[in-house]
Design a protein around this motif. Structure first.
Motif, PDB file in Angstrom:
ATOM      1  N   THR A 232       0.821  -1.216   0.000  1.00 30.05           N
ATOM      2  CA  THR A 232       0.000   0.000   0.000  1.00 30.05           C
ATOM      3  C   THR A 232       0.853   1.263   0.000  1.00 30.05           C
ATOM      4  O   THR A 232       0.579   2.225  -0.705  1.00 30.05           O
ATOM      5  CB  THR A 232      -0.898   0.033   1.248  1.00 30.05           C
ATOM      6  OG1 THR A 232      -1.537  -1.230   1.366  1.00 30.05           O
ATOM      7  CG2 THR A 232      -1.948   1.109   1.136  1.00 30.05           C
ATOM      8  N   ARG A 233       1.876   1.225   0.814  1.00 35.18           N
ATOM      9  CA  ARG A 233       2.700   2.418   0.969  1.00 35.18           C
ATOM     10  C   ARG A 233       3.401   2.802  -0.336  1.00 35.18           C
ATOM     11  O   ARG A 233       3.410   3.958  -0.737  1.00 35.18           O
ATOM     12  CB  ARG A 233       3.732   2.126   2.044  1.00 35.18           C
ATOM     13  CG  ARG A 233       4.505   3.320   2.425  1.00 35.18           C
ATOM     14  CD  ARG A 233       4.605   3.332   3.900  1.00 35.18           C
ATOM     15  NE  ARG A 233       5.142   4.606   4.317  1.00 35.18           N
ATOM     16  CZ  ARG A 233       5.238   4.929   5.590  1.00 35.18           C
ATOM     17  NH1 ARG A 233       4.820   4.083   6.487  1.00 35.18           N
ATOM     18  NH2 ARG A 233       5.738   6.089   5.933  1.00 35.18           N
TER      19      ARG A 233
ATOM     20  N   LEU B 170      -9.532   3.627   1.110  1.00 38.05           N
ATOM     21  CA  LEU B 170      -8.423   4.145   0.301  1.00 38.05           C
ATOM     22  C   LEU B 170      -7.282   3.138   0.139  1.00 38.05           C
ATOM     23  O   LEU B 170      -6.693   3.024  -0.932  1.00 38.05           O
ATOM     24  CB  LEU B 170      -7.894   5.459   0.887  1.00 38.05           C
ATOM     25  CG  LEU B 170      -6.833   6.157   0.013  1.00 38.05           C
ATOM     26  CD1 LEU B 170      -7.387   6.472  -1.372  1.00 38.05           C
ATOM     27  CD2 LEU B 170      -6.334   7.434   0.664  1.00 38.05           C
ATOM     28  N   ARG B 171      -6.999   2.394   1.200  1.00 36.84           N
ATOM     29  CA  ARG B 171      -5.933   1.386   1.088  1.00 36.84           C
ATOM     30  C   ARG B 171      -6.271   0.375   0.013  1.00 36.84           C
ATOM     31  O   ARG B 171      -5.425   0.001  -0.808  1.00 36.84           O
ATOM     32  CB  ARG B 171      -5.744   0.662   2.411  1.00 36.84           C
ATOM     33  CG  ARG B 171      -5.202   1.552   3.523  1.00 36.84           C
ATOM     34  CD  ARG B 171      -5.501   0.942   4.879  1.00 36.84           C
ATOM     35  NE  ARG B 171      -4.902  -0.390   4.976  1.00 36.84           N
ATOM     36  CZ  ARG B 171      -3.721  -0.606   5.531  1.00 36.84           C
ATOM     37  NH1 ARG B 171      -3.034   0.375   6.032  1.00 36.84           N
ATOM     38  NH2 ARG B 171      -3.237  -1.815   5.584  1.00 36.84           N
ATOM     39  N   GLU B 172      -7.505  -0.070   0.024  1.00 33.87           N
ATOM     40  CA  GLU B 172      -7.938  -1.038  -0.982  1.00 33.87           C
ATOM     41  C   GLU B 172      -7.839  -0.428  -2.381  1.00 33.87           C
ATOM     42  O   GLU B 172      -7.376  -1.059  -3.323  1.00 33.87           O
ATOM     43  CB  GLU B 172      -9.382  -1.481  -0.721  1.00 33.87           C
ATOM     44  CG  GLU B 172      -9.552  -2.384   0.483  1.00 33.87           C
ATOM     45  CD  GLU B 172      -9.585  -1.638   1.803  1.00 33.87           C
ATOM     46  OE1 GLU B 172      -9.549  -0.379   1.799  1.00 33.87           O
ATOM     47  OE2 GLU B 172      -9.647  -2.296   2.858  1.00 33.87           O
ATOM     48  N   LEU B 173      -8.285   0.827  -2.485  1.00 35.77           N
ATOM     49  CA  LEU B 173      -8.233   1.478  -3.792  1.00 35.77           C
ATOM     50  C   LEU B 173      -6.794   1.552  -4.294  1.00 35.77           C
ATOM     51  O   LEU B 173      -6.518   1.315  -5.472  1.00 35.77           O
ATOM     52  CB  LEU B 173      -8.831   2.886  -3.712  1.00 35.77           C
ATOM     53  CG  LEU B 173      -8.786   3.636  -5.046  1.00 35.77           C
ATOM     54  CD1 LEU B 173      -9.776   3.034  -6.042  1.00 35.77           C
ATOM     55  CD2 LEU B 173      -9.058   5.110  -4.868  1.00 35.77           C
ATOM     56  N   LEU B 174      -5.854   1.861  -3.401  1.00 30.31           N
ATOM     57  CA  LEU B 174      -4.457   1.978  -3.810  1.00 30.31           C
ATOM     58  C   LEU B 174      -3.918   0.631  -4.287  1.00 30.31           C
ATOM     59  O   LEU B 174      -3.213   0.552  -5.284  1.00 30.31           O
ATOM     60  CB  LEU B 174      -3.611   2.505  -2.648  1.00 30.31           C
ATOM     61  CG  LEU B 174      -3.793   3.997  -2.334  1.00 30.31           C
ATOM     62  CD1 LEU B 174      -3.196   4.328  -0.980  1.00 30.31           C
ATOM     63  CD2 LEU B 174      -3.161   4.855  -3.432  1.00 30.31           C
TER      64      LEU B 174
ATOM     65  N   SER C 251     -10.963 -13.849   1.537  1.00 27.17           N
ATOM     66  CA  SER C 251     -12.242 -13.373   1.025  1.00 27.17           C
ATOM     67  C   SER C 251     -12.672 -11.949   1.375  1.00 27.17           C
ATOM     68  O   SER C 251     -12.918 -11.135   0.500  1.00 27.17           O
ATOM     69  CB  SER C 251     -13.349 -14.322   1.460  1.00 27.17           C
ATOM     70  OG  SER C 251     -12.965 -15.638   1.179  1.00 27.17           O
ATOM     71  N   GLY C 252     -12.802 -11.632   2.679  1.00 27.78           N
ATOM     72  CA  GLY C 252     -13.359 -10.348   3.087  1.00 27.78           C
ATOM     73  C   GLY C 252     -12.559  -9.170   2.548  1.00 27.78           C
ATOM     74  O   GLY C 252     -13.119  -8.202   2.028  1.00 27.78           O
ATOM     75  N   HIS C 253     -11.244  -9.293   2.619  1.00 26.42           N
ATOM     76  CA  HIS C 253     -10.395  -8.220   2.116  1.00 26.42           C
ATOM     77  C   HIS C 253     -10.494  -8.113   0.603  1.00 26.42           C
ATOM     78  O   HIS C 253     -10.426  -7.025   0.044  1.00 26.42           O
ATOM     79  CB  HIS C 253      -8.950  -8.470   2.522  1.00 26.42           C
ATOM     80  CG  HIS C 253      -8.740  -8.452   4.001  1.00 26.42           C
ATOM     81  ND1 HIS C 253      -8.794  -7.291   4.731  1.00 26.42           N
ATOM     82  CD2 HIS C 253      -8.526  -9.436   4.888  1.00 26.42           C
ATOM     83  CE1 HIS C 253      -8.601  -7.568   6.006  1.00 26.42           C
ATOM     84  NE2 HIS C 253      -8.438  -8.869   6.132  1.00 26.42           N
TER      85      HIS C 253
ATOM     86  N   ALA D 283     -13.896  -1.014  -3.738  1.00 28.86           N
ATOM     87  CA  ALA D 283     -13.391   0.326  -3.415  1.00 28.86           C
ATOM     88  C   ALA D 283     -13.410   1.292  -4.614  1.00 28.86           C
ATOM     89  O   ALA D 283     -13.827   2.440  -4.461  1.00 28.86           O
ATOM     90  CB  ALA D 283     -11.985   0.234  -2.824  1.00 28.86           C
ATOM     91  N   PRO D 284     -12.975   0.851  -5.818  1.00 30.82           N
ATOM     92  CA  PRO D 284     -12.945   1.825  -6.918  1.00 30.82           C
ATOM     93  C   PRO D 284     -14.320   2.443  -7.196  1.00 30.82           C
ATOM     94  O   PRO D 284     -14.442   3.649  -7.363  1.00 30.82           O
ATOM     95  CB  PRO D 284     -12.478   0.981  -8.119  1.00 30.82           C
ATOM     96  CG  PRO D 284     -11.721  -0.143  -7.522  1.00 30.82           C
ATOM     97  CD  PRO D 284     -12.414  -0.447  -6.221  1.00 30.82           C
ATOM     98  N   ARG D 285     -15.344   1.622  -7.164  1.00 31.77           N
ATOM     99  CA  ARG D 285     -16.684   2.119  -7.429  1.00 31.77           C
ATOM    100  C   ARG D 285     -17.125   3.086  -6.322  1.00 31.77           C
ATOM    101  O   ARG D 285     -17.685   4.143  -6.613  1.00 31.77           O
ATOM    102  CB  ARG D 285     -17.658   0.938  -7.538  1.00 31.77           C
ATOM    103  CG  ARG D 285     -19.083   1.370  -7.698  1.00 31.77           C
ATOM    104  CD  ARG D 285     -19.970   0.243  -8.159  1.00 31.77           C
ATOM    105  NE  ARG D 285     -19.704  -0.075  -9.560  1.00 31.77           N
ATOM    106  CZ  ARG D 285     -20.504  -0.853 -10.299  1.00 31.77           C
ATOM    107  NH1 ARG D 285     -21.558  -1.403  -9.758  1.00 31.77           N
ATOM    108  NH2 ARG D 285     -20.217  -1.081 -11.558  1.00 31.77           N
TER     109      ARG D 285
END
Lengths: 318, 369
Positions: free
Chosen positions: A81-82, A118-122, A153-155, A162-164
């Motif tokens: 992510t970073r 945001l982390r997921e989006l990145l 799964s959950g993550h 996230a993008p949507r």
């Protein structure tokens, strides 16, 4: 097995997501697909979004930073992510503003962590970036196939939704546009494919079906293919099992070794029959999503050779 | 059956924390340990995070509850165990546990409401890495403090590494630490900056990039969380002390397959580096050694079963030998890396029996019942 005809174009898509519960062999399937892609001549990368360094390990390497070559035409990367945030900032900010960021990295990380999704989006954004014909990172060569080994799964659901969410929720701005572009690619069946992985065991099957329901509901996405790993061999059938039980019930005539051998075969038969029930339940619930079974491997550890042979099986079935 | 070393260790401790990679049977093992301790007369709290639907159903945990529920003896009858003690089970909802903690620590109603309603709080309490781990250990501490249980068994959430779990309290405090954030935002004082809504260049950049205006939320978050921070800090150090208490036992759960073995060894190294000794190892889905059958066995099988079926029985035996050899290598690697910690190998269980029957069988393996 369901006909795999509808899934034929899967290997011609640029971006394949591999999804499922921990311990079902997601990374093995991702490696098999990666080797298959590379063998077919596509410059391929397997992106470990779970970043556990399993893939380099499978090829006998230790995990490193950035894009790393594992075999001819096959690369891997641990998505972080970073780093994804850094790359994003460098791409979107003018040079003079970057100077302001010195010393503010912790703040930016804080804000990124506190911003919902945001982390997921990145992370999804990094996978998307790898799949661009024109790479965004300096000196990045394009890949023709990106296999994303998603976290459990959950993550994984967060990564795909996230993008949507950003495209819809954020006011104007680069992230909203970016979210829109990524979401568009995720929903483009000519470019992106979703592959679910399960073991023929209740917990893994249930979790995969729950993931599918959530994907359909919150992201309007569905699996293009489900791979069931570790399917035990048919060996002894149910009818055989009864014959074995009869043999054991007979009062005499069998040595201890012979009885032990029969008991082991019956044990294997019961495992196999529960596995078959689970596969049948999964196929019924999936209503039409193609299912490919991969055999349990009787080896000490799954390495490159095993991943290659599973890749060939997938290639034949697709 | 004699009592395995691991059982003796567990019977001496007040807290058992099961750690390990995803998909190795951690939840099943935690439940079986709780049942085994109850069979030995203990009153046990079983804290689990996310059991499979079947296990939750089997344990009558279909109602997600943050409060321990006593599992009735009638319900547990299929385990076949003579339960002289009792098991209270709960499925932890991390978000709710976090909210409860805020409620407990907030100095007044108004602060509590403001924190609970804040977007930043809501995000970090459900999504920030480590918050699940933090709530799990926070609950452990709370249950221990009630002194209502002889033993508490904690099934840890799947995390990338054990250190996430151990460092959770510390990392969370860092995250919540308003002073550190204040310094980052503006060494000269955040109040003026926020009041002017100018923010630092970094904050302005962030807003421009993300298109989400966090300024108001951050300001509100900082002012409302301030009153709770002392309590969080205190709680976090108490939790750390509890994890290091000699009454706490970390039990590694693995399978003998190469990938879980690799992860388990990495976890164990992290525990050792954190000066938290591993108290035991449970290896699930173990295939015991299969000796070569006597030479005349094939002929005897042929005579009893016919050639075709005898051939299949022999082939199944060959596969069992391969799995046993694989598992011996995996267990060997674990033993070599983990040293002489007490361990129990739990043979792969018969398929197609009920979940409670399986739990009973595993508890018998673990406790020599």
């Amino acid at each position: 097995m369901t006909s795999a005809a509808t899934a034929t174009p899967l290997l011609e898509r640029r971006l394949l997501w591999v999804l499922g519960k921990g311990g079902v062999g997601r990374t093995t399937v991702a490696a098999a697909l990666g080797l298959l892609g590379a063998r077919r001549g596509a410059r391929t990368i397997v992106a470990e979004v779970s970043a556990r360094g399993e893939l380099p390990e499978l090829f006998g390497h230790s995990a490193g930073e950035g894009e790393m070559e594992l075999a001819d035409g096959l690369w891997t990367i641990q998505v972080d992510t970073r780093r994804a945030l850094d790359e994003y900032l460098h791409e979107h900010l003018p040079l003079r503003m970057l100077a302001d960021l010195v010393g503010a990295t912790r703040l930016i990380s804080y804000l990124a962590a506190a911003t919902p999704g945001l982390r997921e989006l990145l992370n999804t954004g990094k996978v998307w970036e790898l799949a661009q014909p024109q790479r965004r990172v300096p000196l990045g060569d394009p890949y023709e196939l990106v296999v994303a080994d998603a976290p459990a799964s959950g993550h994984a659901l967060g990564l795909l939704t996230a993008p949507r969410s950003f495209a819809r929720a954020a006011q104007a701005g680069p992230i909203a546009r970016q979210g829109g572009r990524i979401d568009e690619m995720l929903h483009d069946r000519a470019q992106t494919g979703l592959i679910g992985v399960a073991r023929p065991a209740e917990a893994a099957v249930t979790e995969l079906l729950e993931l599918r329901a959530s994907l359909r509901e919150s992201a309007e996405l569905d699996f293009d293919l489900v791979v069931v790993n570790y399917v035990p061999p048919d060996g002894v059938s149910a009818a055989d099992g009864r014959a074995l039980a009869d043999a054991l019930a007979r009062p005499a005539g069998l040595s201890a070794d012979a009885r032990a051998a029969i008991q082991r075969a019956r044990f294997e038969e019961r495992l196999a029959s529960v596995a078959r029930e689970q596969v049948a339940a999964l196929v019924a619930e999936l209503d039409g999503v193609p299912v490919i079974e991969l055999p349990a491997l009787y080896v000490e550890r799954v390495g490159r050779a095993e991943a290659e042979s599973l890749g060939e099986r997938l290639g034949r079935a697709l | 059956m004699s009592e395995p070393d691991l059982a003796s260790v567990l019977l001496e401790r007040r807290i058992c924390i099961c750690v390990g990679a995803g998909g190795v049977g951690k939840t099943t093992t935690s439940a079986a340990i709780a049942l085994g301790l109850a069979a030995r007369g203990r009153r046990v709290a079983l804290v689990t995070i996310d059991p499979s639907r079947r296990l939750a159903g089997a344990l009558a945990l279909s109602e997600l509850s943050n409060e321990p529920q006593v599992l009735s003896a009638a319900h547990l009858a299929p385990t076949g165990l003579d339960l002289r003690g009792e098991v209270c089970a709960m499925v932890l909802d991390p978000k709710r546990t976090f909210d409860e903690l805020v409620t407990a620590l907030a100095p007044d109603e108004r602060t509590r409401e403001r924190v609970l309603a804040n977007h930043i709080y809501r995000e970090l309490s459900s999504a920030v890495a480590g918050s699940h781990d933090f709530t799990a250990v926070a609950k452990l501490y709370e249950l221990d403090r009630t002194h209502e249980y002889d033993a508490i068994v904690l099934d840890t959430p799947p995390s990338r590494n054990t250190l996430d779990f151990l460092r959770a309290p510390e990392r969370l405090i860092q995250f919540l630490d308003a002073r550190a954030l204040r310094m980052l935002l503006a060494p000269a004082g955040i109040g003026a900056r926020l009041a002017g809504r100018a923010g630092t260049p970094a904050l302005a950049l962030f807003r421009q990039l993300v298109g989400v205006d966090l300024l108001g939320e951050i300001s509100q978050f900082l002012s409302s969380i301030g009153g709770l921070l002392g309590g969080f800090r205190e709680r976090a150090s108490a939790v750390q002390a509890l994890l290091r208490d000699p009454a706490s036992a970390f039990v590694m759960v693995s399978t003998p397959e190469s990938e879980p073995v690799r992860e388990s060894i990495a976890f164990a190294t992290q525990l050792r580096d954190a000066s938290l000794p591993l108290a035991g190892l449970v290896v699930n889905r173990y295939h015991p050694p299969v000796p070569d059958p006597a030479p005349q066995t094939a002929a005897a099988l042929g005579a009893a079963l016919g050639e075709r079926l005898a051939g299949r029985v022999i082939a199944a035996g060959g596969r069992a030998q391969v799995l046993a050899a694989r598992d011996a290598i995996g267990v060997g690697r674990l033993e070599e890396a983990l040293g002489s910690v007490p361990r129990t190998l739990v043979p792969i269980q018969t398929a197609g029996i009920g979940e409670l029957e399986t739990l009973g069988a595993v508890a018998r393996e673990l406790f020599g019942l």
